[in-house]
Write an enzyme that holds these catalytic residues in place. Structure first.
Site, short mmCIF file in Angstrom:
data_model
loop_
_atom_site.label_atom_id
_atom_site.label_comp_id
_atom_site.label_asym_id
_atom_site.label_seq_id
_atom_site.Cartn_x
_atom_site.Cartn_y
_atom_site.Cartn_z
N SER A 1 0.84 -1.20 0.00
CA SER A 1 0.00 0.00 0.00
C SER A 1 0.88 1.25 0.00
O SER A 1 1.67 1.45 -0.92
CB SER A 1 -0.96 -0.04 1.20
OG SER A 1 -1.97 0.93 1.07
N GLU B 1 -2.19 -2.73 -7.89
CA GLU B 1 -3.39 -3.00 -7.10
C GLU B 1 -3.84 -1.68 -6.50
O GLU B 1 -3.08 -0.72 -6.46
CB GLU B 1 -3.11 -4.03 -6.00
CG GLU B 1 -2.08 -3.60 -4.95
CD GLU B 1 -2.65 -2.75 -3.82
OE1 GLU B 1 -3.83 -2.91 -3.47
OE2 GLU B 1 -1.90 -1.90 -3.30
N HIS C 1 -5.06 -5.32 -1.46
CA HIS C 1 -5.97 -5.08 -0.33
C HIS C 1 -7.07 -6.13 -0.31
O HIS C 1 -8.27 -5.83 -0.45
CB HIS C 1 -6.56 -3.67 -0.42
CG HIS C 1 -5.57 -2.59 -0.10
ND1 HIS C 1 -4.67 -2.12 -1.03
CD2 HIS C 1 -5.35 -1.88 1.03
CE1 HIS C 1 -3.94 -1.16 -0.48
NE2 HIS C 1 -4.33 -1.00 0.77
#
Length: 299
Positions: A109, A203, A273
């Site tokens: 992330s 992502e 995620h």
């Protein structure tokens, strides 16, 4: 690419937060997991620190990360929390000692900031679950994190399910990438990655569909999609639409952005995620085979 030394029983892992605040209580399951694996841990000053939404000031987060990079007793740095904030402490970090004696940097992330910057220094990093919620992730997420850290590479060949948007083919190249929003935000900076001849993984979470389109077009206009060896799309999780619908899913937006290119592409890869957030070694050369099944092998 330099490969940091693999861990062995008795090694010490540093836990820091480069972005949002987090309490020690929240990461207790991660600490128990390290102990189960025969590892020691040390908590950085950022664990429990607080300045608005951040884990302490930019200066504190920078100092904490720098200390852990320079400490020869630390074998890996595991980021406790994502969110936003890593880029605020990146400039001014001194990587000179780290380059000479690299150690595993672990997270995903917002930690994509570190993955991207460290890739430009020629060192592998580990895109994997942060400390937070490690106990809620799949057994494969924990197993592949362990195998990556301890060098059990033979057990890191992944098979994924087919998807209607997949483009068949075989590709070899270094695996790079991370969170799409972060890669987009780093374009034009010294931390942006060179994707030529590489296999890009992306992502994202909690984005509006029109923004996914904006980000993909930005990557395209920056030349980051043109000369790829292949593309891997992980979880595009909890996407949002406007009152007037954008008209396409995130996967369709990505397909449109790369429609003129001929490299292999796979969607719904088990990373990002999602509960099944499997570890990926960035900078490592891989072979990606996409047919009725998807297979990723480290070379």
């Amino acid at each position: 690419m330099k490969t940091p030394a693999y861990l062995k029983k008795g090694d010490t892992v540093a836990i820091v937060s480069t972005a949002r605040k987090i309490s020690k209580e929240t990461i207790e399951p991660a600490l128990h997991l390290l102990e189960k694996w025969g590892l020691k841990y040390v908590l950085g000053e950022t664990i429990g620190a607080e300045e608005n939404q951040f884990a302490g000031s930019d200066a504190l987060r920078k100092k904490d990360f720098q200390n852990m990079m320079d400490d020869p007793s630390i074998s890996a740095i595991w980021c406790a929390k994502g969110g936003y904030g890593t880029v605020r402490m990146l400039d001014g970090l001194d990587f000179s000692e780290f380059v000479k004696n690299p150690k595993w940097i672990v997270g995903y992330s917002d930690v994509t900031v570190l993955h991207s910057h460290i890739h430009t220094l020629g060192i592998e990093t580990l895109h994997a679950q942060i400390c937070e919620n490690i106990e809620k992730k799949s057994e494969e997420a924990r197993r592949t994190l362990y195998a990556s850290l301890f060098g059990e590479n033979a057990s890191l060949n992944y098979i994924s399910e087919k998807h209607s948007g997949n483009k068949f083919g075989t590709a070899e190249g270094q695996l790079v990438g991370g969170n799409l929003s972060i890669l987009y935000s780093l374009c034009g900076s010294a931390s942006a990655i060179d994707t030529r001849g590489k296999i890009l993984f992306i992502e994202d979470l909690d984005e509006y569909l029109y923004h996914v389109d904006r980000m993909m077009l930005n990557l395209k206009r920056n030349g980051m999609l043109k000369n790829l060896a292949g593309l891997i799309v992980g979880g595009m999780t909890t996407m949002h639409d406007s009152k007037i619908p954008f008209g396409k899913t995130a996967e369709e937006i990505i397909t449109d952005a790369i429609s003129e290119y001929n490299y292999p592409v796979c969607f719904n890869f088990p990373a990002g995620h999602i509960d099944d957030n499997r570890a990926l070694i960035f900078g490592r050369k891989i072979k990606l085979e996409i047919s009725e099944k998807i297979e990723l092998k480290y070379l």
